[in-house]
Design a protein around this motif. Structure first.
Motif, short mmCIF file in Angstrom:
data_model
loop_
_atom_site.label_atom_id
_atom_site.label_comp_id
_atom_site.label_asym_id
_atom_site.label_seq_id
_atom_site.Cartn_x
_atom_site.Cartn_y
_atom_site.Cartn_z
N SER A 107 1.00 -0.99 0.00
CA SER A 107 0.30 0.02 0.00
C SER A 107 0.90 1.21 0.03
N ASP A 108 0.28 2.34 -0.38
CA ASP A 108 1.11 3.61 -0.39
C ASP A 108 1.60 3.73 1.02
N THR A 109 0.90 3.45 1.99
CA THR A 109 1.43 3.65 3.49
C THR A 109 1.70 2.42 4.26
N GLU A 110 2.89 2.29 4.54
CA GLU A 110 3.28 1.12 5.35
C GLU A 110 3.06 1.41 6.61
N GLY A 111 2.41 0.36 7.52
CA GLY A 111 2.22 0.51 8.85
C GLY A 111 1.73 -0.67 9.42
N THR A 112 0.69 -0.51 10.53
CA THR A 112 0.45 -1.85 11.07
C THR A 112 -1.09 -1.75 10.97
N GLY A 113 -1.66 -2.96 10.35
CA GLY A 113 -3.02 -3.34 10.66
C GLY A 113 -3.27 -4.45 11.29
N SER A 114 -4.66 -4.76 11.44
CA SER A 114 -5.05 -5.90 12.46
C SER A 114 -5.85 -6.92 11.37
N ILE A 115 -5.72 -8.19 11.79
CA ILE A 115 -6.48 -9.21 10.93
C ILE A 115 -6.86 -10.25 11.90
N ASP A 116 -8.17 -10.68 11.49
CA ASP A 116 -8.75 -11.86 12.11
C ASP A 116 -9.35 -12.65 10.99
N ARG A 117 -8.57 -13.54 10.32
CA ARG A 117 -8.92 -14.30 9.16
C ARG A 117 -9.02 -15.67 9.34
N SER A 118 -10.08 -16.31 9.10
CA SER A 118 -10.27 -17.77 9.54
C SER A 118 -10.19 -18.71 8.24
N PHE A 119 -9.42 -19.84 8.35
CA PHE A 119 -9.11 -20.90 7.15
C PHE A 119 -9.53 -22.12 7.34
N GLU A 120 -9.85 -22.84 6.52
CA GLU A 120 -10.61 -24.05 6.50
C GLU A 120 -9.27 -24.98 7.00
N ALA A 121 -9.27 -25.90 7.93
CA ALA A 121 -8.43 -26.81 8.39
C ALA A 121 -9.01 -28.23 9.05
N ILE A 122 -8.44 -29.17 9.32
CA ILE A 122 -8.86 -30.41 9.64
C ILE A 122 -7.77 -30.90 10.62
N ALA A 123 -8.36 -31.39 11.88
CA ALA A 123 -7.24 -31.88 12.88
C ALA A 123 -6.77 -33.38 12.22
N LEU A 124 -5.30 -33.39 12.50
CA LEU A 124 -4.68 -34.82 12.28
C LEU A 124 -4.66 -35.72 13.38
N PRO A 125 -4.92 -36.93 13.25
CA PRO A 125 -5.45 -38.06 13.91
C PRO A 125 -4.41 -37.99 15.13
N TYR A 126 -4.95 -38.28 16.36
CA TYR A 126 -4.18 -38.32 17.51
C TYR A 126 -3.81 -36.92 17.98
N SER A 127 -4.20 -35.80 17.28
CA SER A 127 -4.00 -34.58 17.92
C SER A 127 -4.77 -34.37 19.21
N PRO A 128 -3.96 -33.97 20.08
CA PRO A 128 -4.73 -33.58 21.42
C PRO A 128 -5.69 -32.41 21.29
#
Length: 472
Positions: free
Chosen positions: A94-115
């Motif tokens: 962007s024209d202005t470098e700085g700090t922004g916030s993000i709260d973005r979800s993604f699809e994921a699946i647990a791997l077997p024997y994950s606690p």
């Protein structure tokens, strides 16, 4: 039973049996019934129902003394999984470098024997997840969420998922993300441990998600993983029966043919390994038609819980005397693609038998000589039993990896019934030849050295599967 020397591969009876096999759709019928189940995760009610279907198919094929044997397992059951990139981070482009916030979800699946767990930490991209890359990442892995690709650089040895996870945990990672490297192939699954709850949560994400995660990791972003899962005591089952006599009465040895019938709960498990057990049933039907040509008994087995640690094969190996097994044929991967591939695990005799059958029937069978520990032959190979694994070659140009396997896209529509029939016929001929062949036992020191030469030892140690007897 008197051992016979090699004869013609295609006797009149064998030719008639193969002719019948060419129009036999019962393997496809079994595959259909297995893939109609809700899922066949190891230890689940669906896997138990699958064992009954395999038992019925074995009995229908003509096997004697067909039975189901139970064995204990740690049954892992998934709940909900959430994965998101969160918090403030530098912005780019962007024209202005700085700090922004993000709260973005993604699809994921647990791997077997994950606690179960709710973990937040910095994203750390460890590339392919090789030991060198994780070591190079250094202290930033400590307390972080390590992201590793499902593939391995083409000029390096294969690095298994469990090894990547093991090295990440040893480096202090608080969670693990396994990212598919093939676009459009969905989030992958796969066990983190064998028959035990893992140390930290792990999830799978798609290649498309990985692209974002790599960028966010470069920006110093944080992520949050929430896994809901349970691990509790349960049971699974092996199904097996015999052709060609009663082991121990007419011969001191038998040939063992096995395939796993369980599958991950995210898909239908058609390719991995519905095709394998369907191929075995087709081969069993052909062998039953030429039973008098078998020079020793043949035990046919469907084993459970391969996907979560070769647990069925380990239980079967404990129940059988390895010294009474002439050879093991592991059908894991056959029937998926057009051309059969034989992994001979260091046995020159296995390679010779494979070449002879391929030459006499005019069918291509690819060959790979080196051993590996990643499928149901391993408990037997480790005990000195010569092993042959039957796989199949993906189309030319395919990327390295398992493709649709271990994803929700592992469905019946990917299977060609002709491959099941052809591979069943070739499997039957290979097994019949192995009942006649004198296959030398596997030398333990040679097997250990071959695995070391391929640099498998660090990964097997990281996954805690290096044999204790080899420590010295």
């Amino acid at each position: 039973m008197t051992e016979r020397g090699p004869g013609p591969v295609l006797t009149d009876d064998a030719a008639r049996a193969l002719g019948s096999a060419w129009t036999d759709d019962r393997s496809w019928g079994l595959l259909t019934r297995l893939t109609e189940l809700p899922h066949r995760m190891g230890g689940s009610p669906g896997e138990r129902r699958a064992a009954e279907l395999v038992r019925e198919a074995f009995a229908d094929a003509g096997l004697a003394d067909v039975r189901i044997d139970e064995f204990p397992v740690q049954y892992w059951e998934r709940g909900e999984t959430e994965f998101a990139v969160v918090g403030d981070q530098p912005t780019r482009g962007s024209d202005t470098e700085g700090t922004g916030s993000i709260d973005r979800s993604f699809e994921a699946i647990a791997l077997p024997y994950s606690p179960p767990g709710d973990i937040e930490g910095p994203l750390v991209d460890v590339g392919y997840g090789t030991p060198d890359e994780i070591e190079a990442a250094g202290s930033v892995v400590q307390g972080g969420i390590a992201v590793a690709s499902t593939t391995t650089p083409p000029d390096q040895r294969f690095v298994h998922r469990m090894e990547k996870f093991g090295h990440a945990v040893a480096a202090g990672a608080a969670a693990f993300v396994f990212a598919n490297h093939v676009p459009g192939q969905l989030p992958p699954t796969g066990a983190l441990r064998f028959d035990a709850e893992a140390a930290v949560p792990g999830v799978g994400v798609s290649a498309e998600t990985h692209d974002w995660l790599s960028e966010y990791a470069d920006r110093g972003a944080r992520a949050r993983i929430r896994v809901d899962a349970t691990t509790r005591r349960g049971s699974s089952q092996n199904v097996h029966g015999v052709l060609g006599g009663v082991p121990g009465e007419n011969a001191d040895e038998e040939v063992l043919v096995l395939a796993h019938y369980d599958a991950h709960d995210v898909g239908e498990g058609a390719l991995d390994n519905g095709c394998g057990i369907a191929t075995v049933v087709g081969a069993a039907r052909a062998l039953a038609a030429i039973e008098d040509e078998l020079a020793c008994p043949v035990r046919i087995a469907g084993v459970g819980c391969e996907e979560i640690g070769l647990l069925g094969a380990e239980a079967l190996a404990d129940d059988l005397d390895p010294d009474a097994i002439r050879a093991v044929v592991n059908v894991d991967g056959a029937g998926r693609f057009r051309n059969l591939r034989a992994l001979t695990h260091g046995s020159e005799t296995m390679a010779e038998v494979t070449e002879r059958v391929a030459d006499e029937v005019g069918q291509p069978i690819g060959r790979e000589p080196e051993p590996h520990p990643f499928s149901d032959h391993w408990p037997f190979l480790r005990a000195g039993v010569p092993a042959l694994q039957l796989h199949s070659e993906p189309p030319e140009g395919s990327e390295r990896g398992r493709g649709w396997g271990h994803t929700t896209a592992d469905t019946r529509d990917k299977v060609d019934p002709r491959n099941l029939r052809e591979h069943a016929m070739l499997t039957a001929l290979l097994v019949r030849e192995l009942t006649r062949a004198d296959v030398p036992r596997v030398d333990e020191a040679d097997l250990r050295d071959r695995l070391r030469d391929q640099d498998y030892e660090p990964g097997m140690r990281a996954a805690d599967v290096w044999p204790a007897a080899w420590e010295s």
